[in-house]
Design an enzyme around this catalytic site. Structure first.
Site, PDB file in Angstrom:
ATOM      1  N   GLU A   2       3.943 -22.299  18.908  1.00  0.00           N
ATOM      2  CA  GLU A   2       3.280 -23.455  18.315  1.00  0.00           C
ATOM      3  C   GLU A   2       4.308 -24.435  17.738  1.00  0.00           C
ATOM      4  O   GLU A   2       5.373 -24.003  17.315  1.00  0.00           O
ATOM      5  CB  GLU A   2       2.287 -22.985  17.213  1.00  0.00           C
ATOM      6  CG  GLU A   2       2.934 -22.270  16.051  1.00  0.00           C
ATOM      7  CD  GLU A   2       1.905 -21.688  15.067  1.00  0.00           C
ATOM      8  OE1 GLU A   2       0.936 -21.027  15.503  1.00  0.00           O
ATOM      9  OE2 GLU A   2       2.079 -21.917  13.854  1.00  0.00           O
ATOM     10  N   HIS A  47      -3.429 -23.565  13.035  1.00  0.00           N
ATOM     11  CA  HIS A  47      -2.731 -22.773  12.005  1.00  0.00           C
ATOM     12  C   HIS A  47      -3.058 -23.286  10.589  1.00  0.00           C
ATOM     13  O   HIS A  47      -2.163 -23.761   9.861  1.00  0.00           O
ATOM     14  CB  HIS A  47      -1.215 -22.777  12.250  1.00  0.00           C
ATOM     15  CG  HIS A  47      -0.523 -21.607  11.605  1.00  0.00           C
ATOM     16  ND1 HIS A  47       0.656 -21.074  12.049  1.00  0.00           N
ATOM     17  CD2 HIS A  47      -0.867 -20.861  10.522  1.00  0.00           C
ATOM     18  CE1 HIS A  47       1.022 -20.071  11.275  1.00  0.00           C
ATOM     19  NE2 HIS A  47       0.113 -19.923  10.332  1.00  0.00           N
ATOM     20  N   THR A  58      -5.404 -14.485  13.247  1.00  0.00           N
ATOM     21  CA  THR A  58      -4.929 -15.392  12.192  1.00  0.00           C
ATOM     22  C   THR A  58      -3.556 -14.925  11.700  1.00  0.00           C
ATOM     23  O   THR A  58      -3.117 -15.353  10.639  1.00  0.00           O
ATOM     24  CB  THR A  58      -5.907 -15.423  10.997  1.00  0.00           C
ATOM     25  OG1 THR A  58      -6.143 -14.080  10.558  1.00  0.00           O
ATOM     26  CG2 THR A  58      -7.217 -16.083  11.346  1.00  0.00           C
ATOM     27  N   ARG A 105       0.022 -13.995  13.698  1.00  0.00           N
ATOM     28  CA  ARG A 105       1.062 -14.789  14.345  1.00  0.00           C
ATOM     29  C   ARG A 105       0.770 -14.796  15.836  1.00  0.00           C
ATOM     30  O   ARG A 105       0.372 -13.766  16.414  1.00  0.00           O
ATOM     31  CB  ARG A 105       2.456 -14.192  14.097  1.00  0.00           C
ATOM     32  CG  ARG A 105       3.029 -14.461  12.716  1.00  0.00           C
ATOM     33  CD  ARG A 105       3.388 -15.932  12.493  1.00  0.00           C
ATOM     34  NE  ARG A 105       4.012 -16.193  11.223  1.00  0.00           N
ATOM     35  CZ  ARG A 105       3.359 -16.544  10.102  1.00  0.00           C
ATOM     36  NH1 ARG A 105       2.041 -16.684  10.119  1.00  0.00           N
ATOM     37  NH2 ARG A 105       4.022 -16.792   8.990  1.00  0.00           N
ATOM     38  N   GLY A 127      -3.504  -4.649   5.192  1.00  0.00           N
ATOM     39  CA  GLY A 127      -2.836  -5.106   3.971  1.00  0.00           C
ATOM     40  C   GLY A 127      -3.825  -5.931   3.162  1.00  0.00           C
ATOM     41  O   GLY A 127      -5.045  -5.808   3.319  1.00  0.00           O
ATOM     42  N   ARG A 128      -3.275  -6.754   2.290  1.00  0.00           N
ATOM     43  CA  ARG A 128      -4.154  -7.523   1.385  1.00  0.00           C
ATOM     44  C   ARG A 128      -5.141  -8.405   2.139  1.00  0.00           C
ATOM     45  O   ARG A 128      -6.314  -8.505   1.768  1.00  0.00           O
ATOM     46  CB  ARG A 128      -3.299  -8.379   0.447  1.00  0.00           C
ATOM     47  CG  ARG A 128      -2.682  -7.602  -0.698  1.00  0.00           C
ATOM     48  CD  ARG A 128      -1.862  -8.539  -1.552  1.00  0.00           C
ATOM     49  NE  ARG A 128      -0.786  -9.093  -0.748  1.00  0.00           N
ATOM     50  CZ  ARG A 128       0.489  -8.681  -0.833  1.00  0.00           C
ATOM     51  NH1 ARG A 128       0.832  -7.772  -1.697  1.00  0.00           N
ATOM     52  NH2 ARG A 128       1.411  -9.212  -0.064  1.00  0.00           N
ATOM     53  N   ILE A 129      -4.676  -9.078   3.206  1.00  0.00           N
ATOM     54  CA  ILE A 129      -5.576 -10.005   3.909  1.00  0.00           C
ATOM     55  C   ILE A 129      -6.632  -9.220   4.688  1.00  0.00           C
ATOM     56  O   ILE A 129      -7.824  -9.549   4.652  1.00  0.00           O
ATOM     57  CB  ILE A 129      -4.788 -10.968   4.829  1.00  0.00           C
ATOM     58  CG1 ILE A 129      -3.848 -11.828   3.968  1.00  0.00           C
ATOM     59  CG2 ILE A 129      -5.740 -11.850   5.632  1.00  0.00           C
ATOM     60  CD1 ILE A 129      -2.883 -12.705   4.755  1.00  0.00           C
TER      61      ILE A 129
END
Ligand code: GLV
Length: 320
Positions: A262, A280, A231, A233, A156-158
């Site tokens: 977390e 995070h 990075t 989940r 996706g975008r990331i």
């Protein structure tokens, strides 16, 4: 006047859209809000600006619906903390913050790619804790980033923003996701990507199909020299299997910004070799957090004004 619950303080200027629209902002002192307080406050608000640490479950949504709740905007791109099907059933709009944190999160993913592959955390720990005896030819030997093959799980975008950074570092870039992207470097299976990559970076949302996507079986097919970066989940990785893989040198290193459960940490991770851990902070820059806050608040304003925000969550499975 509409009442909007902002569950945790936002960055300066983040609530500007709410203020400009003349909404009343409810900012509780309790931080984070307990589930019981969330339910009570939801019952008295028209909108909620929530965070990934708030569990917006059916109980919260039903309490809101019994009152006048119309929209929940998560100040995050991920929305696995929100029961979207229940929101849909109750006719409550859910928004998130896509598109404004891609580069910041990709920067952080790249930081972890570099830090984990070069074992920077362990080297710094040695220095800080007085173990460094001076320059040593055979000390702190890690792996090269340049020339390595990066495997992106999710494009996706990331993921694409990470790919752009990787080309600048002279890496070959592969990616896998649900549908053939038609883009150079597409690999049709996770297994094939894991076998071929020197660094694997995860960029999928958390869903039932991605929970423990990387477990013992997947780690076993990775190269013994490989590095895993997460990075996305925490629950996308089976952390006990990861610690086993690091301890047995099944893989070389890992860099994690997210954790299962977390802020509690699997204690085994703290003692594992070759692991870089960050709390995070993927999107944590002043500029990006302010953009996220404003986008979430604008989503609330849109819904309360009868408009459909462009950042409405579509509850179909996002591309892996
Ligand atoms: C951060 O993890 C986000 O989902 O925005």
């Amino acid at each position: 006047m509409a009442r909007v619950l902002v569950t945790r303080p936002l960055t300066e200027g983040g609530t500007d859209p709410l203020l400009a629209a003349g909404h009343q902002i409810v900012e509780p002192e309790e931080n984070p809000l307990s589930p019981a307080s969330l339910v009570t406050l939801a019952a008295g608000c028209d909108g909620i600006v929530s965070h990934l640490t708030d569990r917006i479950d059916a109980t919260v949504l039903e309490a809101g619906k019994a009152g006048r709740l119309r929209v929940v905007a998560n100040a995050a791109v991920g929305f696995d903390n929100i029961d979207v099907p229940s929101a849909q059933r109750l006719g409550i709009t859910v928004c998130n913050t896509p598109g404004v944190l891609d580069d910041t999160t990709a920067d952080l993913a790249f930081l972890l790619i570099l830090a984990a592959t070069r074992l920077a955390s362990e080297a710094e720990r040695d220095l800080r804790e007085g173990r460094w005896q001076g320059w040593g030819f055979g000390d702190h030997l890690a792996r090269d980033v340049h020339g390595a093959t990066l495997g992106l799980v999710g494009y996706g975008r990331i993921g694409q923003a990470v790919a752009r950074r990787a080309s600048g570092f002279g890496m070959e870039v592969l990616h896998t996701c649900r549908n053939d992207t038609g883009v150079n470097g597409y690999v049709p299976s996770l297994d094939m990507l894991l076998r071929s990559s020197d660094v694997v970076s995860l960029h999928v949302p958390l869903s039932e199909s991605t929970r423990h996507l990387i477990g013992a079986e997947q780690l076993a097919v990775m190269k013994p020299t490989a590095v895993l970066v997460n990075t996305a989940r925490g629950p996308v990785v089976d952390e006990d299997a990861l610690v086993d893989a690091l301890e047995s040198r099944t893989i070389f290193a890992a860099g994690l910004d997210v954790f299962d459960g977390e802020p509690s940490l699997n204690p085994r991770l703290l003692g594992a070799p070759h692991v870089t851990l960050l709390p995070h902070i993927g999107s944590a820059t002043i500029e990006t957090r302010t953009r996220m806050a404003r986008l979430a608040c604008q989503g609330v304003c849109d819904v309360l004004a009868g408009r459909t925000p462009p950042n409405t969550v579509v509850p179909t499975p996002p591309p892996a």
